[in-house]
Design a protein around this motif. Structure first.
Motif: not given
Length: 363
Positions: A337-363
């Motif tokens: 169960q812990a591995y299932l959480v990590i499988m989805w939590a890590v990609p979501v956090l990475v995607a949100i962080t990368a999008a925030a970096f790009m939007l901060t520069a664009a806006v």
């Protein structure tokens, strides 16, 4: 106490004599100041950007041809008698330089010019009412400050500093009015590959000089905006794609009844390969854009995110796949169960962080 008082008075006297001598020397250096309208003599300044040849953001320089227009009043040059309809005396090139030696001309320099000018030419107009207009066309390299915090959506200021050197602002000052603002613009044919040309802004920015005095300066800044298309394709797509490597190292494994089906050694090899890929990309980017290596900007943030994601994937594979820590402590079900959480939590956090970096520069 008497000795200290005498020393302080002596020091004050020396400074007064020295400063008075400096001011007298400055006045003597300009004995022909036109004083018809009192002091300071007002010089109107404007800068037009005729042509842009290149912008080296790594070196912090750009090459351009600019027209510097100066205008002032000198009553000694006014013609006597009726002047209505009389055209100005016009001089070009060598004739202008000869005439400039015969009259008072403000000691103006382009203070951020680098090295000798590749081209320099003068045009001079002396109007019958005593107004003088000097046009200086110069092609040279100019030093600028480069700010890449919002790279690749950044805007840079390509500026030319028009300064009075060696004369206090109390004697000669630089100003500008609406006619100078209208004159200060990029030419229709001015262009810079990879950049969009904006408007020219004039601002007064006096230079601090000796003994709390100042010297006049007007800065003409041309705004240029980076065209991000090519940069996004060559830098940011590989950077974002490299983030998939650590995520794949987590996604590719699977569990059946609490047991991993892919050997951790194979996934660690993927992570190590991703590390070398990011290092190679890092070297390539910083070789082309040296200015990005220092300071906080989107590229440095995405590289840091890549390294963090790789470290996370390596930890997950060793902690779960190699040593089965949670399975040994809490049982296979908890680990699954812990591995299932990590499988989805890590990609979501990475995607949100990368999008925030790009939007901060664009806006």
């Amino acid at each position: 106490m008497t000795i200290m008082h005498w020393l302080s008075r002596s020091l004050a006297a020396v400074l007064l004599v020295f400063f008075g001598g400096w001011l007298a020397a400055a006045q003597a250096a300009s004995p022909d100041l036109p004083r018809d309208k009192g002091l300071p003599v007002v010089i109107k300044a404007g800068v037009a950007f005729v042509e842009l040849f290149g912008f080296d953001e790594n070196a912090g320089t750009f090459r351009a041809t600019v027209d510097v227009r100066l205008s002032w009043f000198d009553g000694r040059l006014a013609k006597s008698g009726p002047i209505l309809g009389i055209p100005p005396d016009t001089y070009r090139d060598a004739a202008a330089e000869t005439r400039m030696k015969e009259i008072w001309v403000p000691p103006v320099v382009l203070s951020n010019q680098q090295g000798e000018a590749a081209f320099s030419s003068y045009g001079l107009r002396v109007y019958p009412d005593g107004n003088v207009e000097l046009l200086h066309r110069v092609t040279a390299d100019f030093a600028v400050d480069v700010d890449v915090a919002r790279f690749p959506f950044d805007r840079q200021q390509l500026f030319t500093d028009v300064a009075i050197r060696g004369v206090p602002i109390g004697l000669v000052t630089l100003q500008f009015d609406q006619s100078d603002i209208d004159f200060s613009r990029p030419s229709v044919g001015a262009g810079l590959p990879g950049w969009s040309i904006g408007l020219v802004d004039l601002r007064s920015s006096p230079i601090s000089s000796w003994y709390n005095s100042s010297e006049a300066r007007v800065t003409a800044s041309l705004t240029v905006a980076r065209q991000p298309g090519l940069v996004v394709a060559s830098i940011f797509i590989p950077l974002l794609a490299s983030l998939l490597i650590p995520l794949l190292a987590i996604w590719l494994n699977r569990m059946e009844e609490g047991v991993f089906q892919v050997d951790a050694f194979e996934l660690v090899n993927i992570i190590i390969g991703g590390l070398f890929a990011v290092i190679a990309l890092n070297f390539t980017v910083y070789s082309s854009y040296v200015v990005l290596a220092d300071g906080d900007n989107t590229v440095n943030r995405l590289f840091a995110l890549n390294y963090l994601a790789l470290a996370t994937a390596l930890f997950v594979n060793i902690f779960f796949g190699r040593f089965n820590v949670l399975a040994r402590v809490f049982g296979p079900y908890v680990q699954e169960q812990a591995y299932l959480v990590i499988m989805w939590a890590v990609p979501v956090l990475v995607a949100i962080t990368a999008a925030a970096f790009m939007l901060t520069a664009a806006v």
